[in-house]
Design an enzyme around this catalytic site. Structure first.
Site, PDB file in Angstrom:
ATOM      1  N   LYS A 249       0.806  -1.206   0.000  1.00 46.88           N
ATOM      2  CA  LYS A 249       0.000   0.000   0.000  1.00 46.88           C
ATOM      3  C   LYS A 249       0.852   1.276   0.000  1.00 46.88           C
ATOM      4  O   LYS A 249       2.064   1.246   0.219  1.00 46.88           O
ATOM      5  CB  LYS A 249      -0.952  -0.003   1.195  1.00 46.88           C
ATOM      6  CG  LYS A 249      -2.154  -0.920   1.020  1.00 46.88           C
ATOM      7  CD  LYS A 249      -3.161  -0.772   2.143  1.00 46.88           C
ATOM      8  CE  LYS A 249      -4.426  -1.581   1.868  1.00 46.88           C
ATOM      9  NZ  LYS A 249      -5.417  -1.466   2.957  1.00 46.88           N
TER      10      LYS A 249
ATOM     11  N   ARG B 194      -4.057  -9.994   5.059  1.00 45.89           N
ATOM     12  CA  ARG B 194      -4.603  -9.951   3.698  1.00 45.89           C
ATOM     13  C   ARG B 194      -3.478  -9.474   2.773  1.00 45.89           C
ATOM     14  O   ARG B 194      -3.005  -8.341   2.898  1.00 45.89           O
ATOM     15  CB  ARG B 194      -5.800  -9.007   3.623  1.00 45.89           C
ATOM     16  CG  ARG B 194      -6.466  -8.938   2.250  1.00 45.89           C
ATOM     17  CD  ARG B 194      -7.664  -7.995   2.286  1.00 45.89           C
ATOM     18  NE  ARG B 194      -8.335  -7.934   0.993  1.00 45.89           N
ATOM     19  CZ  ARG B 194      -8.009  -7.090   0.013  1.00 45.89           C
ATOM     20  NH1 ARG B 194      -7.003  -6.230   0.181  1.00 45.89           N
ATOM     21  NH2 ARG B 194      -8.664  -7.096  -1.130  1.00 45.89           N
TER      22      ARG B 194
END
Length: 309
Positions: A233, A267
């Protein structure tokens, strides 16, 4: 940083109680043309099938399938198009892994219902924790499936303008806002709820790291299994001034930090590396030994270290 061990948890999947004795690795399956990490984009049956084959071979415990990119600036997708993408992806996934638990990443109750009732999904993963669709909680209660409630403010296009948190801190505020959702769900009879603090959603770069530092405290406050999604991210790429294709080492480091504080689910795009992080964390006492599913005679699925691939 509050260090603590992983706490085993359970979910009811397909009317069977599944007990997780070690942190779970959730592999990402994007049926989208515009997800932020380009190599994760799958736009046809064969691409999804190849992606799933890799994730399963690398040891994914759960697969998370999405047909709508939630990154800022992503194109709007209709409910019908999202449903079509998920139907294609689920057909490809089940051709490879007919029994693996699958969560569907959607904030729309109609899409969630179709995924569970018509496509064989097992879990609903909602980035808005019910905020973007007032019918979501009723749908989850009716379907009687586990629910992942993520913290976010606004919408994917407005969330980064909503980063004003009180002086008590990001983690405490996130915990308080999620607690309201947990109480509502409990009153509706929804028992299996996983919480996701929402790294990258309505948080500044600095707030993401504050949240990671205080993750252990958040887990203690909520007393629920916590999913952490930091894979490649912008909290990594912006901090290091790199592109997402170079962010795997830092992703693994943050995943390990999350495991040290008691995270239940990681995740990730890169399952093999996350499995390694879980194994090393277990050897340092941050998690119980890595294990895999086995169906037992009492209608309960358990996990056994000796069966680790």
């Amino acid at each position: 940083m509050q260090l603590q061990k992983f706490k085993p948890f359970s979910m009811r999947l397909r009317r069977r109680l599944v007990e997780f004795d070690r942190p779970v690795v959730m592999g990402i399956v994007n049926a989208t043309p515009d997800s932020f990490y380009a190599p994760s984009r799958n736009q046809c049956y064969d691409e999804v099938k190849a992606c799933v084959e890799t994730l399963v071979a690398d040891g994914a415990d759960i697969l998370d399938v999405g047909g709508y990119s939630s990154r800022p600036g992503a194109a709007e997708v209709s409910a019908s198009e999202e449903t079509d993408r998920l139907a294609m992806a689920m057909a490809a996934l089940r051709s490879v892994a007919p029994d693996i638990p699958v969560s569907v990443d959607t904030f729309r109750s109609s899409v969630a219902a179709a995924a569970v009732e018509e496509m064989g999904a097992d879990i609903i993963n909602d980035i808005s924790a019910g905020d973007l669709d007032p019918d979501m909680f009723d749908t989850v209660a009716r379907l009687e499936v586990p629910y992942i409630a993520m913290h976010m403010r606004g919408t994917p296009s407005t969330m980064q303008t909503l980063t004003d948190y009180p002086e008590k801190g990001v983690a405490a505020t996130v915990a308080a806002e999620l607690s309201v959702k947990l109480r509502r769900l409990a009153l509706m009879g929804v028992a299996d709820v996983v919480v996701d603090p929402g790294f990258g959603f309505a948080k500044t770069l600095e707030q993401n790291y504050e949240l990671m530092d205080d993750l252990g405290a958040l887990i203690s406050l909520l007393e629920r299994p916590v999913l952490v999604g930091v894979s490649r991210k912008s909290m990594i790429t912006r901090a290091l001034n790199i592109t997402s294709d170079r962010a795997l080492p830092a992703t693994t480091l943050l995943n390990f930090a999350a495991l040290q504080q008691g995270a239940s689910i990681l995740r990730v795009h890169d399952v093999a590396e996350a499995r390694q992080a879980v194994e090393i964390a277990s050897r340092l006492g941050a998690a119980t030994p890595a294990t895999v599913v086995k169906l037992t005679g009492n209608n309960t699925i358990s996990f056994y270290p000796e069966q680790l691939p």
